[in-house]
Motif scaffolding. Sequence first.
Motif, mmCIF file in Angstrom:
data_model
loop_
_atom_site.group_PDB
_atom_site.id
_atom_site.type_symbol
_atom_site.label_atom_id
_atom_site.label_comp_id
_atom_site.label_asym_id
_atom_site.label_seq_id
_atom_site.Cartn_x
_atom_site.Cartn_y
_atom_site.Cartn_z
ATOM 1 N N PHE A 260 27.849 37.773 -9.105
ATOM 2 C CA PHE A 260 27.371 39.147 -8.938
ATOM 3 C C PHE A 260 28.266 40.122 -9.684
ATOM 4 O O PHE A 260 29.427 39.823 -9.964
ATOM 5 C CB PHE A 260 27.379 39.535 -7.447
ATOM 6 C CG PHE A 260 26.589 38.612 -6.562
ATOM 7 C CD1 PHE A 260 25.207 38.672 -6.544
ATOM 8 C CD2 PHE A 260 27.228 37.672 -5.765
ATOM 9 C CE1 PHE A 260 24.470 37.815 -5.746
ATOM 10 C CE2 PHE A 260 26.496 36.801 -4.960
ATOM 11 C CZ PHE A 260 25.116 36.885 -4.946
ATOM 12 N N ILE A 261 27.718 41.304 -9.963
ATOM 13 C CA ILE A 261 28.558 42.424 -10.365
ATOM 14 C C ILE A 261 29.314 42.871 -9.115
ATOM 15 O O ILE A 261 28.685 43.093 -8.073
ATOM 16 C CB ILE A 261 27.693 43.582 -10.916
ATOM 17 C CG1 ILE A 261 27.036 43.170 -12.234
ATOM 18 C CG2 ILE A 261 28.516 44.861 -11.070
ATOM 19 C CD1 ILE A 261 25.921 44.104 -12.662
ATOM 20 N N VAL A 262 30.635 42.975 -9.204
ATOM 21 C CA VAL A 262 31.405 43.490 -8.065
ATOM 22 C C VAL A 262 32.002 44.845 -8.454
ATOM 23 O O VAL A 262 32.690 44.975 -9.465
ATOM 24 C CB VAL A 262 32.498 42.519 -7.571
ATOM 25 C CG1 VAL A 262 31.882 41.216 -7.088
ATOM 26 C CG2 VAL A 262 33.556 42.252 -8.603
ATOM 27 N N MET B 241 21.596 36.069 -13.443
ATOM 28 C CA MET B 241 22.707 36.172 -12.528
ATOM 29 C C MET B 241 22.236 36.739 -11.195
ATOM 30 O O MET B 241 22.153 37.935 -11.021
ATOM 31 C CB MET B 241 23.779 37.082 -13.152
ATOM 32 C CG MET B 241 25.040 37.179 -12.380
ATOM 33 S SD MET B 241 26.301 38.040 -13.331
ATOM 34 C CE MET B 241 25.366 39.371 -14.073
ATOM 35 N N LEU C 174 23.782 54.015 -11.638
ATOM 36 C CA LEU C 174 24.758 53.773 -12.715
ATOM 37 C C LEU C 174 24.789 52.306 -13.121
ATOM 38 O O LEU C 174 25.069 51.983 -14.273
ATOM 39 C CB LEU C 174 26.163 54.224 -12.285
ATOM 40 C CG LEU C 174 26.397 55.735 -12.288
ATOM 41 C CD1 LEU C 174 27.746 56.066 -11.635
ATOM 42 C CD2 LEU C 174 26.356 56.310 -13.704
ATOM 43 N N LEU C 175 24.506 51.411 -12.185
ATOM 44 C CA LEU C 175 24.463 49.980 -12.515
ATOM 45 C C LEU C 175 23.115 49.565 -13.095
ATOM 46 O O LEU C 175 22.911 48.389 -13.426
ATOM 47 C CB LEU C 175 24.793 49.140 -11.267
ATOM 48 C CG LEU C 175 26.224 49.295 -10.736
ATOM 49 C CD1 LEU C 175 26.393 48.538 -9.422
ATOM 50 C CD2 LEU C 175 27.258 48.813 -11.764
ATOM 51 N N GLY C 176 22.181 50.512 -13.196
ATOM 52 C CA GLY C 176 20.863 50.199 -13.739
ATOM 53 C C GLY C 176 20.033 49.344 -12.811
ATOM 54 O O GLY C 176 19.157 48.597 -13.251
ATOM 55 N N ASP D 8 34.299 44.626 -11.725
ATOM 56 C CA ASP D 8 33.496 44.792 -12.943
ATOM 57 C C ASP D 8 33.290 46.275 -13.242
ATOM 58 O O ASP D 8 33.105 46.646 -14.399
ATOM 59 C CB ASP D 8 32.126 44.121 -12.764
ATOM 60 C CG ASP D 8 32.226 42.617 -12.723
ATOM 61 O OD1 ASP D 8 32.850 42.046 -13.628
ATOM 62 O OD2 ASP D 8 31.675 42.006 -11.782
ATOM 63 N N ALA D 9 33.267 47.085 -12.206
ATOM 64 C CA ALA D 9 33.079 48.526 -12.396
ATOM 65 C C ALA D 9 33.784 49.253 -11.260
ATOM 66 O O ALA D 9 33.688 48.841 -10.102
ATOM 67 C CB ALA D 9 31.592 48.897 -12.398
ATOM 68 N N VAL D 10 34.507 50.299 -11.615
ATOM 69 C CA VAL D 10 35.155 51.149 -10.619
ATOM 70 C C VAL D 10 34.222 52.327 -10.364
ATOM 71 O O VAL D 10 34.164 53.277 -11.147
ATOM 72 C CB VAL D 10 36.535 51.618 -11.118
ATOM 73 C CG1 VAL D 10 37.117 52.661 -10.172
ATOM 74 C CG2 VAL D 10 37.477 50.421 -11.237
ATOM 75 N N LEU E 125 31.898 60.219 -8.754
ATOM 76 C CA LEU E 125 30.898 60.209 -9.824
ATOM 77 C C LEU E 125 29.587 60.841 -9.376
ATOM 78 O O LEU E 125 28.753 61.211 -10.199
ATOM 79 C CB LEU E 125 30.668 58.782 -10.333
ATOM 80 C CG LEU E 125 31.929 58.088 -10.870
ATOM 81 C CD1 LEU E 125 31.605 56.668 -11.313
ATOM 82 C CD2 LEU E 125 32.545 58.882 -12.022
ATOM 83 N N ARG F 277 21.906 41.534 -7.106
ATOM 84 C CA ARG F 277 22.594 41.522 -8.392
ATOM 85 C C ARG F 277 24.027 42.043 -8.316
ATOM 86 O O ARG F 277 24.853 41.687 -9.127
ATOM 87 C CB ARG F 277 21.815 42.392 -9.404
ATOM 88 C CG ARG F 277 20.365 41.991 -9.615
ATOM 89 C CD ARG F 277 20.263 40.717 -10.422
ATOM 90 N NE ARG F 277 21.030 40.861 -11.656
ATOM 91 C CZ ARG F 277 20.602 41.515 -12.736
ATOM 92 N NH1 ARG F 277 19.412 42.084 -12.732
ATOM 93 N NH2 ARG F 277 21.366 41.595 -13.812
#
Lengths: 239, 239
Positions: B124-126, B1, B173-175, B149-151, B156, B10
Amino acid sequence: MQGKRTPGLRALAFDVFGTVVDWRSTVIREGRALGQAKGLDVDWPAFADAWRDGYGPSMGRVRRGELPWKTIDELHRMILDELLARFGIGGLSEAEKEDFNRVWHRLDPWPDSVDGLARLRREFIVASLSNGNVALLVNMAKHAGLPWDAVLSAELAGRYKPDLEVYRKAADLLGLAPGEVMMVAAHKGDLRAAGAAGLRTAFVPRPRERPNRDIDLSYDAAFDVNARDFLDLADQLGT
Amino acid sequence: MQGKRTPGLRALAFDVFGTVVDWRSTVIREGRALGQAKGLDVDWPAFADAWRDGYGPSMGRVRRGELPWKTIDELHRMILDELLARFGIGGLSEAEKEDFNRVWHRLDPWPDSVDGLARLRREFIVASLSNGNVALLVNMAKHAGLPWDAVLSAELAGRYKPDLEVYRKAADLLGLAPGEVMMVAAHKGDLRAAGAAGLRTAFVPRPRERPNRDIDLSYDAAFDVNARDFLDLADQLGT
Protein backbone atom coordinates in the motif's frame (compact mmCIF):
# COMPACT_ATOMS: atom_id res chain seq x y z
CA MET A 1 22.24 18.12 9.76
CA GLN A 2 23.89 20.42 7.25
CA GLY A 3 26.53 20.04 4.60
CA LYS A 4 30.12 20.27 5.66
CA ARG A 5 30.97 22.28 2.55
CA THR A 6 27.72 24.21 2.39
CA PRO A 7 27.02 25.93 5.72
CA GLY A 8 23.33 26.53 6.34
CA LEU A 9 22.11 24.23 3.59
CA ARG A 10 19.39 21.93 4.96
CA ALA A 11 17.29 20.67 2.06
CA LEU A 12 17.51 19.88 -1.64
CA ALA A 13 14.42 20.32 -3.83
CA PHE A 14 14.49 18.42 -7.13
CA ASP A 15 12.83 19.10 -10.40
CA VAL A 16 11.64 15.68 -11.55
CA PHE A 17 10.70 15.34 -15.26
CA GLY A 18 14.05 15.21 -17.07
CA THR A 19 16.12 15.90 -13.96
CA VAL A 20 15.36 12.72 -11.96
CA VAL A 21 13.52 10.59 -14.51
CA ASP A 22 13.92 9.90 -18.23
CA TRP A 23 10.39 10.66 -19.44
CA ARG A 24 11.22 10.36 -23.13
CA SER A 25 12.57 6.79 -23.17
CA THR A 26 9.76 5.54 -20.96
CA VAL A 27 7.00 7.14 -23.03
CA ILE A 28 8.55 5.79 -26.26
CA ARG A 29 8.89 2.27 -24.81
CA GLU A 30 5.34 2.16 -23.47
CA GLY A 31 4.04 3.70 -26.71
CA ARG A 32 5.73 0.99 -28.75
CA ALA A 33 4.28 -1.72 -26.51
CA LEU A 34 0.81 -0.21 -26.85
CA GLY A 35 1.31 0.11 -30.62
CA GLN A 36 2.26 -3.54 -30.93
CA ALA A 37 -0.67 -4.67 -28.81
CA LYS A 38 -3.14 -2.58 -30.81
CA GLY A 39 -1.54 -2.87 -34.27
CA LEU A 40 -0.76 0.86 -34.51
CA ASP A 41 1.85 2.39 -36.85
CA VAL A 42 3.05 5.48 -34.98
CA ASP A 43 6.34 7.45 -34.80
CA TRP A 44 6.61 7.09 -31.01
CA PRO A 45 9.64 9.35 -30.53
CA ALA A 46 7.72 12.11 -32.33
CA PHE A 47 4.65 11.30 -30.22
CA ALA A 48 6.65 11.51 -26.98
CA ASP A 49 8.18 14.84 -28.01
CA ALA A 50 4.78 16.23 -29.00
CA TRP A 51 3.26 15.15 -25.67
CA ARG A 52 6.01 16.89 -23.77
CA ASP A 53 5.86 19.93 -26.07
CA GLY A 54 2.21 20.38 -25.16
CA TYR A 55 3.04 20.55 -21.47
CA GLY A 56 4.51 24.05 -21.20
CA PRO A 57 1.79 25.77 -23.25
CA SER A 58 -1.01 24.01 -21.33
CA MET A 59 0.53 25.04 -17.98
CA GLY A 60 0.92 28.53 -19.42
CA ARG A 61 -2.85 28.67 -19.96
CA VAL A 62 -3.35 27.80 -16.28
CA ARG A 63 -0.68 30.29 -15.18
CA ARG A 64 -2.33 33.09 -17.16
CA GLY A 65 -5.76 32.20 -15.77
CA GLU A 66 -7.17 31.06 -19.14
CA LEU A 67 -7.87 27.65 -17.61
CA PRO A 68 -8.93 26.98 -14.01
CA TRP A 69 -6.46 24.97 -11.92
CA LYS A 70 -5.86 21.58 -13.45
CA THR A 71 -3.42 18.92 -12.30
CA ILE A 72 -0.68 17.68 -14.60
CA ASP A 73 -2.65 14.43 -14.92
CA GLU A 74 -5.53 16.46 -16.33
CA LEU A 75 -3.26 18.52 -18.60
CA HIS A 76 -1.48 15.39 -19.85
CA ARG A 77 -4.86 13.89 -20.69
CA MET A 78 -6.01 17.00 -22.60
CA ILE A 79 -2.83 16.85 -24.67
CA LEU A 80 -3.11 13.09 -25.15
CA ASP A 81 -6.61 13.40 -26.55
CA GLU A 82 -5.39 16.00 -29.08
CA LEU A 83 -2.43 13.80 -30.06
CA LEU A 84 -4.51 10.66 -30.53
CA ALA A 85 -6.49 12.60 -33.15
CA ARG A 86 -3.40 14.25 -34.69
CA PHE A 87 -1.53 10.95 -35.01
CA GLY A 88 -4.64 9.14 -36.28
CA ILE A 89 -4.73 6.70 -33.36
CA GLY A 90 -8.17 5.14 -32.90
CA GLY A 91 -9.56 2.08 -31.21
CA LEU A 92 -8.40 2.81 -27.64
CA SER A 93 -10.92 2.29 -24.86
CA GLU A 94 -11.32 4.90 -22.13
CA ALA A 95 -9.48 2.55 -19.75
CA GLU A 96 -6.60 2.18 -22.23
CA LYS A 97 -6.33 5.95 -22.68
CA GLU A 98 -6.36 6.49 -18.94
CA ASP A 99 -3.72 3.83 -18.41
CA PHE A 100 -1.47 5.30 -21.12
CA ASN A 101 -1.92 8.77 -19.59
CA ARG A 102 -0.52 7.32 -16.37
CA VAL A 103 2.75 6.40 -18.08
CA TRP A 104 3.92 9.66 -16.47
CA HIS A 105 3.48 7.90 -13.07
CA ARG A 106 5.80 5.10 -14.24
CA LEU A 107 8.83 6.96 -15.58
CA ASP A 108 12.21 5.34 -15.08
CA PRO A 109 15.00 7.16 -13.22
CA TRP A 110 18.36 8.11 -14.71
CA PRO A 111 21.04 5.54 -13.71
CA ASP A 112 22.50 7.79 -10.98
CA SER A 113 19.21 9.09 -9.55
CA VAL A 114 18.39 6.55 -6.85
CA ASP A 115 21.97 6.12 -5.57
CA GLY A 116 22.58 9.86 -5.68
CA LEU A 117 19.40 10.70 -3.77
CA ALA A 118 20.22 8.02 -1.18
CA ARG A 119 23.66 9.58 -0.62
CA LEU A 120 22.34 13.15 -0.47
CA ARG A 121 19.59 12.08 1.90
CA ARG A 122 22.12 11.12 4.56
CA GLU A 123 22.93 14.77 5.10
CA PHE A 124 20.00 16.76 3.70
CA ILE A 125 16.24 16.63 3.42
CA VAL A 126 15.58 15.53 -0.16
CA ALA A 127 12.24 16.56 -1.63
CA SER A 128 10.67 16.60 -5.03
CA LEU A 129 9.56 20.00 -6.29
CA SER A 130 7.80 19.24 -9.52
CA ASN A 131 4.86 20.56 -11.45
CA GLY A 132 3.63 16.96 -11.37
CA ASN A 133 0.77 16.44 -8.95
CA VAL A 134 1.28 14.67 -5.62
CA ALA A 135 -0.42 11.43 -6.71
CA LEU A 136 1.79 11.23 -9.82
CA LEU A 137 4.94 11.84 -7.77
CA VAL A 138 3.99 9.33 -5.05
CA ASN A 139 3.25 6.63 -7.60
CA MET A 140 6.44 7.42 -9.50
CA ALA A 141 8.50 7.23 -6.31
CA LYS A 142 7.12 3.76 -5.57
CA HIS A 143 7.73 2.66 -9.16
CA ALA A 144 11.26 4.02 -9.39
CA GLY A 145 12.37 3.61 -5.77
CA LEU A 146 13.00 7.33 -5.26
CA PRO A 147 13.75 7.84 -1.53
CA TRP A 148 12.07 11.22 -0.98
CA ASP A 149 11.83 12.61 2.52
CA ALA A 150 8.93 14.73 1.27
CA VAL A 151 6.90 14.74 -1.92
CA LEU A 152 6.41 18.43 -2.64
CA SER A 153 4.58 19.65 -5.70
CA ALA A 154 3.43 22.85 -7.36
CA GLU A 155 -0.04 21.47 -6.60
CA LEU A 156 0.47 22.39 -2.93
CA ALA A 157 0.92 26.04 -3.92
CA GLY A 158 -1.91 25.97 -6.45
CA ARG A 159 0.53 27.52 -8.94
CA TYR A 160 2.99 26.18 -11.48
CA LYS A 161 6.73 26.69 -11.71
CA PRO A 162 8.33 29.02 -12.61
CA ASP A 163 5.93 31.13 -10.47
CA LEU A 164 8.00 32.15 -7.46
CA GLU A 165 5.25 31.17 -5.00
CA VAL A 166 5.97 27.50 -5.73
CA TYR A 167 9.57 27.72 -4.52
CA ARG A 168 8.66 29.87 -1.50
CA LYS A 169 5.85 27.50 -0.53
CA ALA A 170 8.25 24.55 -0.61
CA ALA A 171 10.68 26.24 1.76
CA ASP A 172 7.80 27.30 4.00
CA LEU A 173 6.38 23.76 4.19
CA LEU A 174 9.82 22.48 5.18
CA GLY A 175 10.02 25.14 7.90
CA LEU A 176 13.12 26.61 6.28
CA ALA A 177 14.24 29.95 4.91
CA PRO A 178 14.57 29.97 1.11
CA GLY A 179 18.36 30.20 1.41
CA GLU A 180 18.44 26.93 3.38
CA VAL A 181 17.04 25.11 0.33
CA MET A 182 18.83 24.31 -2.94
CA MET A 183 16.85 23.71 -6.13
CA VAL A 184 18.34 20.99 -8.32
CA ALA A 185 17.29 20.97 -11.98
CA ALA A 186 18.41 20.19 -15.50
CA HIS A 187 16.64 23.30 -16.79
CA LYS A 188 18.09 26.75 -16.39
CA GLY A 189 14.76 28.59 -16.37
CA ASP A 190 13.64 26.57 -13.33
CA LEU A 191 16.89 27.45 -11.54
CA ARG A 192 16.73 31.14 -12.42
CA ALA A 193 13.24 31.34 -10.93
CA ALA A 194 14.31 29.40 -7.83
CA GLY A 195 17.22 31.80 -7.43
CA ALA A 196 14.88 34.77 -7.76
CA ALA A 197 12.81 33.27 -4.93
CA GLY A 198 15.93 33.13 -2.75
CA LEU A 199 16.82 29.45 -3.09
CA ARG A 200 20.30 28.20 -3.86
CA THR A 201 20.73 26.48 -7.21
CA ALA A 202 22.40 23.37 -8.62
CA PHE A 203 22.49 22.69 -12.35
CA VAL A 204 22.66 19.05 -13.42
CA PRO A 205 22.46 18.92 -17.23
CA ARG A 206 20.83 15.82 -18.67
CA PRO A 207 22.07 15.55 -22.26
CA ARG A 208 19.99 12.43 -22.91
CA GLU A 209 16.70 14.09 -21.95
CA ARG A 210 16.11 15.53 -25.43
CA PRO A 211 18.90 14.13 -27.61
CA ASN A 212 17.24 15.50 -30.74
CA ARG A 213 16.97 19.10 -29.51
CA ASP A 214 19.54 21.84 -29.12
CA ILE A 215 19.36 22.40 -25.34
CA ASP A 216 21.75 24.65 -23.39
CA LEU A 217 23.79 22.16 -21.35
CA SER A 218 26.70 24.46 -20.51
CA TYR A 219 27.76 25.04 -16.93
CA ASP A 220 27.01 28.52 -15.66
CA ALA A 221 28.75 30.32 -12.80
CA ALA A 222 25.41 32.00 -11.97
CA PHE A 223 24.44 28.74 -10.25
CA ASP A 224 25.89 27.77 -6.87
CA VAL A 225 26.79 24.30 -8.14
CA ASN A 226 27.15 22.71 -11.58
CA ALA A 227 27.30 18.91 -11.45
CA ARG A 228 27.61 16.08 -13.95
CA ASP A 229 25.00 13.93 -12.19
CA PHE A 230 23.62 13.33 -8.67
CA LEU A 231 26.73 11.42 -7.57
CA ASP A 232 28.92 14.34 -8.59
CA LEU A 233 26.48 16.64 -6.77
CA ALA A 234 26.87 14.49 -3.63
CA ASP A 235 30.65 14.70 -4.00
CA GLN A 236 30.57 18.47 -4.38
CA LEU A 237 28.22 18.87 -1.37
CA GLY A 238 30.51 16.67 0.71
CA THR A 239 28.01 13.87 1.44
CA MET B 1 -1.07 -2.78 -5.88
CA GLN B 2 -3.96 -3.56 -3.56
CA GLY B 3 -4.47 -5.81 -0.60
CA LYS B 4 -5.28 -9.43 -1.23
CA ARG B 5 -7.79 -9.41 1.62
CA THR B 6 -8.99 -5.87 1.11
CA PRO B 7 -10.13 -5.34 -2.48
CA GLY B 8 -9.86 -1.75 -3.62
CA LEU B 9 -7.71 -0.59 -0.72
CA ARG B 10 -4.76 1.39 -2.05
CA ALA B 11 -3.44 3.61 0.73
CA LEU B 12 -3.15 3.80 4.51
CA ALA B 13 -3.18 7.21 6.23
CA PHE B 14 -1.74 7.24 9.75
CA ASP B 15 -2.44 9.47 12.68
CA VAL B 16 1.00 10.13 14.15
CA PHE B 17 1.08 11.52 17.75
CA GLY B 18 0.30 8.52 19.94
CA THR B 19 -0.44 6.17 17.03
CA VAL B 20 3.04 6.02 15.42
CA VAL B 21 5.20 7.75 18.02
CA ASP B 22 5.35 7.79 21.82
CA TRP B 23 5.21 11.53 22.48
CA ARG B 24 4.90 11.23 26.26
CA SER B 25 8.06 9.22 26.96
CA THR B 26 10.12 11.38 24.64
CA VAL B 27 8.91 14.69 26.11
CA ILE B 28 9.53 13.39 29.65
CA ARG B 29 13.02 12.17 28.75
CA GLU B 30 14.05 15.40 27.04
CA GLY B 31 12.45 17.44 29.85
CA ARG B 32 14.49 15.56 32.43
CA ALA B 33 17.68 16.13 30.44
CA LEU B 34 16.90 19.82 30.15
CA GLY B 35 16.06 19.96 33.87
CA GLN B 36 19.37 18.36 34.82
CA ALA B 37 21.33 20.68 32.56
CA LYS B 38 19.57 23.78 33.89
CA GLY B 39 19.12 22.67 37.52
CA LEU B 40 15.30 22.66 37.34
CA ASP B 41 13.00 20.77 39.72
CA VAL B 42 9.97 19.93 37.59
CA ASP B 43 7.39 17.10 37.52
CA TRP B 44 8.13 16.21 33.88
CA PRO B 45 5.35 13.63 33.46
CA ALA B 46 2.86 16.30 34.60
CA PHE B 47 4.55 18.81 32.29
CA ALA B 48 4.29 16.44 29.30
CA ASP B 49 0.62 15.74 30.03
CA ALA B 50 -0.14 19.44 30.38
CA TRP B 51 1.62 20.23 27.10
CA ARG B 52 -0.43 17.61 25.29
CA ASP B 53 -3.61 18.68 27.09
CA GLY B 54 -3.20 22.18 25.68
CA TYR B 55 -3.10 20.85 22.16
CA GLY B 56 -6.78 20.05 21.56
CA PRO B 57 -8.12 23.32 23.00
CA SER B 58 -5.61 25.42 21.03
CA MET B 59 -6.54 23.65 17.79
CA GLY B 60 -10.16 24.15 18.75
CA ARG B 61 -9.59 27.91 18.79
CA VAL B 62 -8.19 27.68 15.24
CA ARG B 63 -11.04 25.42 14.12
CA ARG B 64 -13.64 27.86 15.49
CA GLY B 65 -11.90 30.81 13.82
CA GLU B 66 -10.90 32.44 17.14
CA LEU B 67 -7.27 32.25 16.02
CA PRO B 68 -5.98 32.63 12.47
CA TRP B 69 -4.28 29.54 11.01
CA LYS B 70 -1.30 28.53 13.08
CA THR B 71 0.90 25.49 12.62
CA ILE B 72 1.26 22.92 15.37
CA ASP B 73 4.80 24.24 15.92
CA GLU B 74 3.26 27.65 16.68
CA LEU B 75 0.53 26.18 18.89
CA HIS B 76 3.05 24.03 20.77
CA ARG B 77 5.12 27.14 21.40
CA MET B 78 2.12 29.13 22.69
CA ILE B 79 1.35 26.32 25.13
CA LEU B 80 4.99 25.93 26.11
CA ASP B 81 5.28 29.61 27.01
CA GLU B 82 2.22 29.28 29.30
CA LEU B 83 3.61 26.13 30.91
CA LEU B 84 7.03 27.62 31.58
CA ALA B 85 5.27 30.27 33.63
CA ARG B 86 2.85 27.83 35.28
CA PHE B 87 5.63 25.41 36.28
CA GLY B 88 7.88 28.25 37.40
CA ILE B 89 10.60 27.47 34.88
CA GLY B 90 12.88 30.42 34.24
CA GLY B 91 16.34 30.97 32.84
CA LEU B 92 15.81 29.47 29.39
CA SER B 93 17.16 31.41 26.43
CA GLU B 94 15.04 31.88 23.32
CA ALA B 95 17.21 29.30 21.53
CA GLU B 96 16.67 26.80 24.38
CA LYS B 97 12.90 27.34 24.31
CA GLU B 98 12.82 26.92 20.54
CA ASP B 99 14.91 23.77 20.73
CA PHE B 100 12.70 22.27 23.46
CA ASN B 101 9.60 23.15 21.40
CA ARG B 102 11.08 21.05 18.63
CA VAL B 103 11.09 17.93 20.84
CA TRP B 104 7.88 17.20 18.91
CA HIS B 105 10.07 16.79 15.79
CA ARG B 106 12.17 14.17 17.61
CA LEU B 107 9.57 11.79 19.02
CA ASP B 108 10.49 8.13 19.17
CA PRO B 109 8.37 5.49 17.44
CA TRP B 110 6.58 2.62 19.14
CA PRO B 111 8.62 -0.60 18.86
CA ASP B 112 6.46 -1.99 16.02
CA SER B 113 6.04 1.24 14.04
CA VAL B 114 9.00 1.14 11.64
CA ASP B 115 8.82 -2.58 10.87
CA GLY B 116 5.04 -2.44 10.54
CA LEU B 117 5.12 0.53 8.16
CA ALA B 118 7.85 -1.16 6.08
CA ARG B 119 5.69 -4.28 5.70
CA LEU B 120 2.52 -2.34 4.90
CA ARG B 121 4.42 -0.21 2.40
CA ARG B 122 5.13 -3.25 0.23
CA GLU B 123 1.48 -3.43 -0.73
CA PHE B 124 0.00 0.00 0.00
CA ILE B 125 0.86 3.66 -0.16
CA VAL B 126 1.65 4.61 3.45
CA ALA B 127 1.18 8.27 4.35
CA SER B 128 1.07 10.31 7.50
CA LEU B 129 -2.15 12.20 8.11
CA SER B 130 -1.42 14.25 11.19
CA ASN B 131 -2.32 17.64 12.55
CA GLY B 132 1.43 18.11 12.83
CA ASN B 133 2.83 20.44 10.18
CA VAL B 134 4.83 19.12 7.23
CA ALA B 135 8.20 20.31 8.59
CA LEU B 136 7.58 18.59 11.92
CA LEU B 137 6.57 15.35 10.20
CA VAL B 138 9.51 15.40 7.77
CA ASN B 139 12.00 15.98 10.58
CA MET B 140 10.34 13.30 12.72
CA ALA B 141 10.46 10.80 9.85
CA LYS B 142 14.21 11.36 9.45
CA HIS B 143 14.73 11.09 13.22
CA ALA B 144 12.64 7.95 13.67
CA GLY B 145 13.22 6.26 10.30
CA LEU B 146 9.55 6.30 9.34
CA PRO B 147 9.35 5.13 5.70
CA TRP B 148 6.48 7.32 4.46
CA ASP B 149 5.59 7.32 0.79
CA ALA B 150 3.99 10.71 1.37
CA VAL B 151 4.03 13.15 4.27
CA LEU B 152 0.46 14.43 4.37
CA SER B 153 -0.70 16.89 6.99
CA ALA B 154 -3.76 18.86 8.03
CA GLU B 155 -1.61 21.85 7.06
CA LEU B 156 -2.18 20.99 3.39
CA ALA B 157 -5.93 21.40 3.88
CA GLY B 158 -5.56 24.52 6.04
CA ARG B 159 -7.88 22.81 8.56
CA TYR B 160 -7.39 20.54 11.55
CA LYS B 161 -8.70 17.03 12.14
CA PRO B 162 -11.39 16.05 12.88
CA ASP B 163 -12.68 18.47 10.19
CA LEU B 164 -13.76 16.21 7.34
CA GLU B 165 -11.96 18.33 4.73
CA VAL B 166 -8.62 17.05 6.06
CA TYR B 167 -9.45 13.42 5.26
CA ARG B 168 -10.97 14.27 1.88
CA LYS B 169 -7.99 16.41 0.93
CA ALA B 170 -5.62 13.53 1.72
CA ALA B 171 -7.50 11.13 -0.58
CA ASP B 172 -7.66 13.82 -3.27
CA LEU B 173 -3.91 14.49 -3.11
CA LEU B 174 -3.26 10.76 -3.50
CA GLY B 175 -5.57 10.67 -6.53
CA LEU B 176 -7.83 8.19 -4.76
CA ALA B 177 -11.47 7.93 -3.78
CA PRO B 178 -11.99 8.17 0.01
CA GLY B 179 -12.99 4.49 0.11
CA GLU B 180 -9.60 3.50 -1.33
CA VAL B 181 -7.89 4.97 1.76
CA MET B 182 -7.87 3.55 5.31
CA MET B 183 -7.26 5.82 8.29
CA VAL B 184 -5.18 4.18 11.02
CA ALA B 185 -5.38 5.72 14.49
CA ALA B 186 -5.27 5.01 18.20
CA HIS B 187 -8.07 7.52 18.79
CA LYS B 188 -11.69 6.71 18.08
CA GLY B 189 -12.75 10.29 17.38
CA ASP B 190 -10.22 10.54 14.56
CA LEU B 191 -11.53 7.30 13.06
CA ARG B 192 -15.18 8.28 13.39
CA ALA B 193 -14.49 11.50 11.47
CA ALA B 194 -12.46 9.63 8.84
CA GLY B 195 -15.34 7.19 8.44
CA ALA B 196 -17.78 10.08 8.05
CA ALA B 197 -15.54 11.40 5.25
CA GLY B 198 -15.81 8.02 3.50
CA LEU B 199 -12.46 6.50 4.46
CA ARG B 200 -12.06 2.99 5.83
CA THR B 201 -10.88 2.74 9.40
CA ALA B 202 -8.37 0.74 11.45
CA PHE B 203 -8.16 1.07 15.23
CA VAL B 204 -4.79 0.36 16.83
CA PRO B 205 -5.08 1.07 20.57
CA ARG B 206 -1.89 2.28 22.24
CA PRO B 207 -2.31 1.54 25.96
CA ARG B 208 1.08 3.06 26.78
CA GLU B 209 0.25 6.43 25.21
CA ARG B 210 -1.41 7.78 28.36
CA PRO B 211 -0.89 5.12 31.03
CA ASN B 212 -2.25 7.46 33.70
CA ARG B 213 -5.55 8.24 31.95
CA ASP B 214 -8.69 6.19 31.47
CA ILE B 215 -8.75 5.94 27.65
CA ASP B 216 -11.20 3.77 25.68
CA LEU B 217 -8.98 1.02 24.29
CA SER B 218 -11.72 -1.49 23.47
CA TYR B 219 -12.08 -2.93 20.00
CA ASP B 220 -15.17 -1.73 18.16
CA ALA B 221 -16.95 -3.49 15.29
CA ALA B 222 -17.77 -0.05 13.86
CA PHE B 223 -14.20 0.03 12.52
CA ASP B 224 -13.16 -2.06 9.52
CA VAL B 225 -10.12 -3.41 11.36
CA ASN B 226 -9.06 -3.57 15.03
CA ALA B 227 -5.40 -4.46 15.45
CA ARG B 228 -3.00 -4.93 18.36
CA ASP B 229 -0.15 -3.07 16.61
CA PHE B 230 1.11 -2.37 13.09
CA LEU B 231 2.45 -5.90 12.66
CA ASP B 232 -0.97 -7.31 13.49
CA LEU B 233 -2.46 -4.76 11.08
CA ALA B 234 -0.09 -6.02 8.35
CA ASP B 235 -1.13 -9.61 9.13
CA GLN B 236 -4.82 -8.73 8.94
CA LEU B 237 -4.38 -6.83 5.66
CA GLY B 238 -2.47 -9.77 4.20
CA THR B 239 0.84 -8.00 3.62
